[in-house]
Design a protein around this motif. Structure first.
Motif, short mmCIF file in Angstrom:
data_model
loop_
_atom_site.label_atom_id
_atom_site.label_comp_id
_atom_site.label_asym_id
_atom_site.label_seq_id
_atom_site.Cartn_x
_atom_site.Cartn_y
_atom_site.Cartn_z
N ARG A 161 -22.07 31.54 43.55
CA ARG A 161 -22.13 32.78 42.78
C ARG A 161 -22.84 32.55 41.46
O ARG A 161 -23.60 33.41 40.99
CB ARG A 161 -20.71 33.30 42.54
CG ARG A 161 -20.66 34.69 41.92
CD ARG A 161 -19.26 35.25 41.94
NE ARG A 161 -19.26 36.71 41.82
CZ ARG A 161 -18.27 37.49 42.20
NH1 ARG A 161 -17.20 36.94 42.74
NH2 ARG A 161 -18.33 38.78 42.05
N THR A 162 -22.61 31.40 40.85
CA THR A 162 -23.28 31.07 39.59
C THR A 162 -24.79 30.99 39.78
O THR A 162 -25.57 31.41 38.92
CB THR A 162 -22.75 29.74 39.04
OG1 THR A 162 -21.33 29.85 38.82
CG2 THR A 162 -23.43 29.35 37.75
N ARG A 163 -25.21 30.45 40.93
CA ARG A 163 -26.65 30.31 41.20
C ARG A 163 -27.29 31.61 41.66
O ARG A 163 -28.51 31.76 41.58
CB ARG A 163 -26.87 29.23 42.27
CG ARG A 163 -26.47 27.83 41.84
CD ARG A 163 -26.97 26.81 42.84
NE ARG A 163 -26.38 27.01 44.16
CZ ARG A 163 -25.28 26.39 44.59
NH1 ARG A 163 -24.63 25.57 43.79
NH2 ARG A 163 -24.81 26.61 45.79
N ASP A 223 -23.63 41.91 41.78
CA ASP A 223 -22.43 41.36 42.40
C ASP A 223 -22.26 41.83 43.84
O ASP A 223 -21.86 41.07 44.71
CB ASP A 223 -21.19 41.75 41.59
CG ASP A 223 -21.05 40.94 40.32
OD1 ASP A 223 -21.77 39.92 40.19
OD2 ASP A 223 -20.25 41.32 39.45
N GLU A 282 -17.77 29.77 44.18
CA GLU A 282 -18.02 29.97 42.75
C GLU A 282 -19.36 29.37 42.34
O GLU A 282 -20.12 29.98 41.57
CB GLU A 282 -16.90 29.34 41.94
CG GLU A 282 -15.58 30.08 42.00
CD GLU A 282 -14.52 29.39 41.15
OE1 GLU A 282 -14.87 28.53 40.32
OE2 GLU A 282 -13.34 29.70 41.33
N ALA A 283 -19.64 28.16 42.85
CA ALA A 283 -20.90 27.52 42.50
C ALA A 283 -22.09 28.34 43.00
O ALA A 283 -23.09 28.50 42.29
CB ALA A 283 -20.94 26.11 43.08
N ARG A 310 -9.09 27.12 35.81
CA ARG A 310 -9.95 27.13 36.99
C ARG A 310 -9.18 27.59 38.23
O ARG A 310 -9.73 28.26 39.10
CB ARG A 310 -10.52 25.73 37.25
CG ARG A 310 -11.64 25.31 36.33
CD ARG A 310 -12.95 26.05 36.60
NE ARG A 310 -13.35 26.03 38.00
CZ ARG A 310 -13.99 25.02 38.60
NH1 ARG A 310 -14.28 23.93 37.91
NH2 ARG A 310 -14.36 25.11 39.86
N GLU A 347 -28.82 35.14 42.01
CA GLU A 347 -29.51 36.08 41.13
C GLU A 347 -29.53 37.45 41.79
O GLU A 347 -30.13 37.63 42.83
CB GLU A 347 -30.94 35.60 40.84
CG GLU A 347 -31.00 34.27 40.08
CD GLU A 347 -32.44 33.84 39.80
OE1 GLU A 347 -33.36 34.60 40.19
OE2 GLU A 347 -32.62 32.78 39.19
#
Length: 374
Positions: free
Chosen positions: A169-171, A176, A166-167, A98, A173
């Motif tokens: 970016r994960t969410r 990039d 990061e969190a 991580r 839609e």
């Protein structure tokens, strides 16, 4: 017997703590109260001030252990805690992954010989320490960075902000580039000040994955280069809506009329995913094109910096010889150093980051800064 001096140990970037009978006295699930040994709080604060991240790897009930850390006023000092019942080597490996840290920069401290042996067997590059050596850690060379900077003192906060990015970016839609644009990134490239030299030295010392030559430039050498009108010592900083990333890059550039020689480019691995290296190189190529000069760049391959070679190749550098007179008379590179060449052309402005940078062409405004953004 060799007379060569023993190289200093690699600096520890993250210390992973066991809890029971290591960080505190007693066993949380068995004893009525667990307490900190004398000097433990001061040790944790001191390591944090040096820019050494700290985490937890403990066989315990997560909620109960974290609650106790909060009661002791220590929870804020630990990132990516691994509290549960799994194998400790797996937990330490997850922490390293991580953080994107090499295992040789990770340290693990535990009172149980079996736990240390298990981690050492599965992760042989991780350094393991018995709990009774905790008090001596701050005095060891691997826990003693040569310099202390503003960025090192707030490294924990910067990594926490990174986890929030990061969190998100994960969410997110979408492409990039749209996500990067949503971060409202701002990059500044400027001449290093004497106050920033410690961070420049730290970057050349700590950065391995994104260091083009693996060379460490000490304070004395950097000051000499800053005083030389034929050299530029440049610092790159980055911020976004989550907060500052701090100083994330350094360039050492020798300027001649016909050729600019990039002796070092080092960037923090934390900003690889933001394309920081590509943005910096694009800016430099554009500056060289404005000045009508060729570019040479030194590259020495290591077992860690393959990504930097890719960045140079993607920017257009290759091993074709430079035909300009000054390149032909320039001293050869050190052993193992490739000298890459580029005939620069003007570059488009980046589409997702605002760049505020000093101009190197000699045709600059009074403050020497130009801002560009699409």
């Amino acid at each position: 017997m060799s007379d060569e001096p023993t190289p200093p140990p690699a600096l520890v970037k993250c210390l992973v703590w066991d809890l029971d009978n290591t960080l505190w006295r007693g066993t949380l699930l068995e004893d009525a109260e667990v307490l900190l040994p004398d000097g433990m709080r001061e040790l944790i604060v001191e390591l944090d001030s040096r820019g050494i991240l700290q985490s937890v790897c403990s066989r315990n009930d997560h909620d109960l252990a974290w609650s106790r850390l909060e009661e002791l006023g220590l929870a804020e000092y630990f990132v990516l805690p691994e509290i549960g019942w799994g194998r400790k080597s797996d937990a330490v490996a997850r922490i390293a992954e991580r953080l994107n840290f090499a295992h040789r920069t990770i340290a693990f401290i535990d009172d149980q010989p079996a736990e240390r042996a298990e981690v050492a067997f599965r992760l042989p590059d991780v350094r393991c320490y018995p709990a009774e050596e905790a008090a001596s850690l701050a005095g060891r060379p691997e826990f003693s960075p040569a310099v202390s900077t503003v960025d090192s003192r707030r490294r924990r906060e910067m990594y926490r902000a990174g986890f929030r990015r990061e969190a998100e970016r994960t969410r997110f839609e979408g492409p990039d580039e749209e996500f990067l644009r949503s971060l409202e990134l701002e990059m500044r490239i400027g001449r290093a000040t004497h106050e920033e030299l410690s961070r420049v030295e730290e970057l050349t010392l700590r950065t391995s994955q994104m260091n083009a030559t693996g060379v460490h430039y000490p304070d004395r050498v950097l000051r000499e280069l800053m005083a030389d009108p034929g050299h530029e010592v440049l610092v790159v900083t980055l911020t976004d809506r989550f907060g500052p990333h701090g100083a994330v890059g350094v360039l050492l550039l020798e300027k001649r009329p016909e050729v600019w020689h990039l002796k070092l480019l080092a960037t923090s691995c934390r900003v690889v995913s933001f394309g920081a290296g590509a943005t910096i190189l694009s800016w430099l190529v554009d500056q060289a094109a404005r000045a009508g000069t060729h570019l040479l760049a030194d590259f020495r391959g290591t077992d860690r910096n393959r990504m930097m070679e890719i960045a140079y190749r993607f920017a257009g550098f290759d091993e074709q010889p430079c035909v300009c007179r000054e390149a032909a008379t320039a001293p050869a590179g050190a052993e193992g150093v490739q000298r890459l060449h580029l005939a620069p052309v003007r570059q488009p402005a980046p589409t997702y980051v605002r760049v505020e940078a000093v101009r190197l062409t000699g045709r600059e405004p009074a403050d020497g800064v130009v801002t560009s953004r699409v």
